[in-house]
Design a protein around this motif. Structure first.
Motif: not given
Ligand SMILES: Cc1cc2nc3c(=O)[nH]c(=O)nc-3n(C[C@H](O)[C@H](O)[C@H](O)COP(=O)(O)O)c2cc1C
Length: 270
Positions: A145, A23, A19-20
């Protein structure tokens, strides 16, 4: 550029990293879709429509989980398609991402970016490895991240990012793989249920391989367990564990506080 990321995640770590990563690609205005290998999808059609594919999985004894092997099995040969691979691990996998890269290359993919991400351990019942501390969610988020940003940069620039492909990593991977393989092949039915089971059925709903079933309020085991530790960690009374004498000390319920295991089971493209 259109990217399709395929992933399998037992307890949420790989899902979270995927998911990161999505993003991170979105910050470049790149279209990126996530596909869970737990859902029935036409992988070859999706690959056909994408310019680049990503593959993510947790490492199990320096090896790939069963749904990833099934994914490789389904793959049709491609010509000049780019791919990148990432794996999550508690500590070390040696050549974890390189195994996936090798399998993809055999199918004609060009794999130039590989990444290992250290995530919390999800083995919570084995004494020697169950030192799962509560996650410092903020630190973990920062790390993931940072790592996913670097991987996305390398993919966008088609820059080489190597991990686990050296001879040392390969040997250390092999050293872990062989004993774990022997252990797993000897125990066809690793998961045990003890008398505290309330037959609530949660594990049956959560199991990605349909290994668990309920019959007359009795939990039954099949013979296709992935050993993903999802049922073990999410059992409300901790009645499930591997082998007779192992016990769950502190269940691992996912990488961040607002994580729900149901999210992993949903088709991530929706
Ligand atoms: C059966 C099994 C074997 C594992 N083997 C390794 C390993 O060899 N090396 C390692 O660093 N982590 C290992 N782990 C830890 C997981 O790879 C790690 O916690 C991973 O992030 C879990 O991802 P998931 O939440 O997406 O399932 C293992 C976990 C399981 C359940």
């Amino acid at each position: 550029m259109k990217i399709a990321i395929f992933q399998f995640s037992g307890t949420g770590n790989t899902w979270y990293v995927a998911k990161k990563l999505r993003d991170a690609f979105l910050t470049y205005d790149i279209s990126c879709e996530l596909y869970s290998l737990e859902t029935s999808i036409d992988v070859n059609h999706i690959i056909d429509q994408a310019d680049v594919i990503g593959l993510g999985y947790p490492i199990y004894g320096s090896n790939v989980p069963e749904p990833i092997r099934a994914f490789f099995h389904q793959l049709e040969q491609v010509e000049s398609k780019r791919a990148f691979v990432f794996c999550t691990q508690m500590m070390y996998s040696g050549d974890g991402a390189a195994i996936g890269a090798k399998a993809l290359r055999k199918k004609g993919f060009t794999v130039r970016q590989l990444m290992h991400v250290n995530m919390p351990n999800n083995i919570t019942d084995f004494r020697i490895v169950r030192w799962v501390k509560p996650t410092n969610a903020m630190r973990l988020t920062k790390r993931v991240t940072r790592k996913t940003k670097r991987l996305s940069e390398a993919v966008v620039q088609n820059r080489r990012k190597r991990k686990g492909e050296g001879i040392g990593s390969l040997l250390l991977g092999l050293l872990q793989r062989i004993p774990v393989k022997l252990f797993a092949s000897k125990a066809s039915n690793l998961i045990r249920v003890d008398a505290t089971c309330t037959a609530c059925g949660l594990c049956v709903r959560l199991c990605p391989s349909h290994h668990l079933t309920l019959h007359d309020k009795q939990l039954r085991m099949g013979n296709n367990c992935y050993l993903c530790y999802r049922c073990i960690n999410h059992c409300p009374v901790q009645a499930l564990h591997v082998a007779k004498r192992t016990r769950v000390k502190r269940p691992y319920l996912g990488p961040v506080h607002d994580f729900t295991i149901e999210a992993v089971r949903r088709n991530l493209t929706k």
